[in-house]
Design a protein around this motif. Structure first.
Motif, short mmCIF file in Angstrom:
data_model
loop_
_atom_site.label_atom_id
_atom_site.label_comp_id
_atom_site.label_asym_id
_atom_site.label_seq_id
_atom_site.Cartn_x
_atom_site.Cartn_y
_atom_site.Cartn_z
N ASP A 57 -9.95 -80.01 -5.71
CA ASP A 57 -8.69 -79.41 -6.12
C ASP A 57 -7.95 -78.86 -4.89
N LEU A 66 -10.64 -75.44 -12.22
CA LEU A 66 -10.78 -75.82 -10.82
C LEU A 66 -11.72 -77.02 -10.74
N GLN A 105 -7.93 -67.34 -14.88
CA GLN A 105 -7.73 -68.76 -14.56
C GLN A 105 -7.17 -69.51 -15.78
N ASP A 107 -11.37 -70.82 -4.68
CA ASP A 107 -9.92 -70.71 -4.56
C ASP A 107 -9.56 -69.33 -4.01
N ARG A 160 -6.20 -76.36 -4.68
CA ARG A 160 -6.20 -74.90 -4.64
C ARG A 160 -7.39 -74.35 -3.84
#
Length: 781
Positions: free
Chosen positions: A635, A601, A597, A674, A637
């Motif tokens: 988020d 997030l 990542q 995600d 995502r």
């Protein structure tokens, strides 16, 4: 393998038989007392059958038992059959003792044995959806309950006359051949407690069982209840099949055992080439012990059996100081009886030591252990468990001498030859030979190689060897006759070096393996959810072990080995491989994607009462039955949402609506994920403080166009009482109708004067809280 000249003795020490257990009996006579701790290997048990208390118990005296046993040794139908055994049937319940037992014969070449239906079919015939005994030839049922002689369970045919219950208890019944659901025809039966055409002669009557509940096993032939069966199938010279004789020894009076003939008749069914014998028993709603012991099975036409004939061997060669294995084949001797093999080989010092065949029938069924090993000054002879096999270990001080012994062979029917001689010459054994991997000076027992790799061996020793033989897994490798050998195949290898007298020296063994690779069943995606933090690939590898294996990860221009795989810091595609420490060949690579990542997030949400946006007391408060709308602000995502409302309920919607149904403080948690499975969580508190709301108007206008009644507005009440008083305290209106339209300003149909009035509201909220409120309001005209 011919027993001529040196007789290919395979002086290979891994065939040494000193520790072998004596092989079980494999022919006839077949004698099994069932009074020992175990049975012969060819006696096969099934169902509830077991050894106990010196008998074979087919069923105990419990309901719904089913047991069977069969002798997994075929006998040729050419010679017929004799069978004798004692049976014990006792200790049961009910007027009818259940069910009984059967003795059966079936095709000896049947590949998969399966008994028939149980219950009244006694493990022989079919029973409803249960097929009968596989490839059955003959079934004799000793029937207590009385169904074996009927059409019970779809069996074919029955006694012509049944009792009032449609059964024939205490009967012995013969049923014919069958398979599956076809055949098993009723042939003939005898009612053992009756006289007449279907019964026994007067005075011959007896029950199948020796007694009911509380009775015990009767083993004394002089005691009441004793039962013994003798059956003979004599080959019928004038027809097809056999002449069947069934007699029983029965004791119904103390000290007076009687022999009773049950059947004495032809059984005109063409027999298969080979037959096997077995027994089965069952109980149903009633019970009985069913047991047998002292079983003896032999051929009927013993006078047609001939003794085998051996031959004198004079050209055997053996090597001193090692175990030499030999085989007398069936082709080198005469085995005149059908379907017969060499079952027993026995050794003697002289012809005078060969004893005449014993008169004890069952002793013919086994080799005498004292004759299986013969120890002489020149060496030791030992019969092996292989048909016609034996070994000789000659002592080295008798090199260049000969030794003569005498032997007999016994066939599958217990028939024994008269005795023959064998003479063996003791030859010098060569010095030991060692097997090495080429280029190495130390012996190894194992070597691992890669696919396509070649390993070379060399056999060396301190003696001149005339020739060599190489073996793989105990099998001679054709054409390999030098002291070197190369291979790329798995197996256990050894070499024999022969001296000038053709005696072998046996090498050590080396195992060649193409080892399999450990599992690389890793996740094809390895994710690191912490920003910029390296991932550990080794944690994904089952059985990761650096003491045995090397691991390699390649990709993005780098190659990482072993523990370096614990710190993979770049996202991308890699190839993972593994190999054994001492080999150079890696496994087929497995593709692994690494994702780390790079941007945090984020997760957030908002909430409010649906349609109003109220979220706290400042906005009017939230009630238990308010529908609260939750809105995801996380988020973009996020692909998965998991809500925990703090009241034991959950949701996976992105924007769920929820009703809590009670007052309280609820910690609501939202966890998002995600597409890589990374997760973050946030919590917020929802306060539900209001259980009801009551709003009282300050006045109303009965004569107006609006607000024509006095009606308090409420929310959250489940019971309501509204009372209206004048200023003197007189009650002028009352209602308990929670759906009331309120007071219209009249009393007895007359509109009252304008002015002040008094109200009182009594109620109960949804959570049980009592409501008490009063005050003044104005009637306006």
């Amino acid at each position: 393998m011919a027993l001529k000249g040196i007789l290919k003795f395979f002086a290979i020490t891994f065939f040494i038989l000193l520790g072998f257990e004596v092989n079980a009996q494999i022919g006839f006579p077949y004698c099994e007392t069932f009074q020992t701790a175990s049975t012969q290997a060819n006696t096969v048990f099934g169902g509830d059958a077991r050894l106990t208390e010196g008998v074979l118990r087919l069923t105990s005296n419990q309901n719904d038992q089913r047991g069977f046993v069969y002798i997994d040794v075929p006998f040729p139908s050419t010679y017929g059959l004799k069978v004798e055994f004692e049976f014990f049937s006792y200790g049961g319940t009910g007027l009818f003792l259940a069910d009984g037992f059967s003795m059966f014969l079936f095709n000896g070449d049947t590949p998969n044995f399966a008994p028939g239906g149980f219950g009244g079919s006694l493990g022989y015939g079919p029973r409803n959806n249960e097929p009968g005994l596989t490839r059955a030839y003959l079934g004799i049922g000793f029937d207590e309950f009385g169904n074996f002689g009927t059409t019970h369970g779809n069996m074919s045919g029955s006694f012509p006359v049944l009792d009032q219950n449609g059964k024939v208890p205490n009967s012995i019944v013969i049923r014919g051949p069958g398979n599956g659901f076809t055949g098993y025809e009723f042939i003939v039966g005898r009612k053992t407690m009756a006289t007449g055409n279907d019964g026994l002669l007067p005075g011959g009557q007896f029950p199948i069982s020796s007694g009911g509940s509380g009775t015990s096993r009767v083993t004394d032939p002089m005691a009441v209840g004793y039962r013994k069966v003798n059956m003979e199938l004599e080959p019928d010279p004038d027809g097809v099949g056999f002449f069947l004789t069934l007699t029983m020894v029965v004791t119904t009076e103390p000290g007076l055992p009687r022999q009773i003939t049950i059947f004495d008749r032809p059984y005109d069914f063409l027999a298969p080439k080979n037959l096997k014998i077995g027994f089965a028993a069952s109980t149903g709603g009633f019970s009985n012990f069913h047991e047998i012991r002292n079983l003896v099975v032999e051929v009927s036409a013993d006078d047609k059996l001939l003794n085998p004939q051996g031959v004198d061997f004079s050209d055997f060669a053996s090597c001193a100081g090692q175990e030499n294995q030999f085989f007398i084949t069936d082709e080198e001797v005469i085995l005149p009886n059908e379907n017969s093999v060499i079952r027993c080989l026995q050794f003697y010092k002289s012809p005078e030591d060969i004893e005449a065949e014993t008169g004890d029938l069952c002793s013919q069924a086994r080799c005498l252990e004292q004759n299986r090993v013969l120890i002489l000054p020149q060496g030791t002879f030992r019969a092996s468990d292989q048909e016609g096999g034996f070994t000789f270990f000659p002592n080295e001080e008798y090199v260049d001498e000969e030794v003569t012994v005498f032997y007999t062979i016994t066939d599958s029917y217990g028939k024994t030859s008269g005795g023959n001689s064998m003479t063996l010459k003791i030859q010098e054994s060569p010095e030991p030979i060692s097997l090495f991997i080429s280029g190495e000076s130390q012996e190894k027992s194992k070597i691992d190689i890669c696919e396509g790799e070649i390993v070379s061996f060399i056999g060396t020793g301190n003696e001149v060897y005339e020739r060599f033989e190489w073996y793989k897994n105990g099998e001679l490798i054709p054409g390999a006759n030098q002291n070197t050998f190369s291979t790329g195949e798995e197996g256990v290898y050894e070499v024999l070096g022969y001296n000038r007298k053709n005696c072998p020296a046996i090498s050590n063994k080396i195992t060649v393996s193409l080892p399999g690779y450990p599992s690389l069943n890793v996740n094809t995606l390895v994710v690191g959810c912490s920003i910029g933090k390296a991932v550990d690939i080794t944690a994904e590898i089952p059985g990761y072990d650096l003491t045995l294996y090397d691991y390699q990860l390649s990709g993005l221009g780098v190659t990482l080995l072993n523990d370096a795989l614990k710190s993979v810091a770049k996202s991308g595609l890699y190839e993972l491989r593994v190999k054994l420490k001492d080999l150079d060949c890696y496994s087929v690579p497995v593709t692994v994607e690494v994702f780390i990542q790079e941007e945090e997030l984020t997760v957030d949400f908002d909430f409010g009462v649906q349609g109003t946006g109220v979220k706290d007391d400042l906005g009017g408060g939230i009630f238990p039955d308010d529908v609260i709308q939750f809105t995801d602000l996380s988020d973009s995502r996020a692909v998965k949402w998991e809500w925990n409302f703090g009241d034991g309920t959950n949701s996976q919607q992105q924007n769920p609506a929820h009703t809590f149904g009670k007052k309280g403080e609820f910690v609501v948690e939202l966890m998002i994920s995600d597409s890589y499975g990374c997760q973050v969580t946030v919590t917020k508190t929802v306060l539900i403080t209001r259980s009801y709301r009551l709003m009282i108007p300050t006045g109303f206008t009965p004569t107006g166009t609006q607000n024509r009644t006095f009606l308090p507005k409420q929310k959250g009440l489940i019971r309501l009482e509204l009372l209206v008083f004048n200023t003197w305290g007189d009650l002028i209106f009352r209602t308990e109708d929670i759906e009331t339209e309120g007071w219209d300003g009249t009393l007895n149909g007359k509109l009252l004067d304008a002015g002040l009035y008094v109200y009182r509201v009594n109620g109960v909220a949804t959570d049980g809280e009592e409501v008490r409120e009063s005050g003044k309001f104005r009637l306006i005209r």
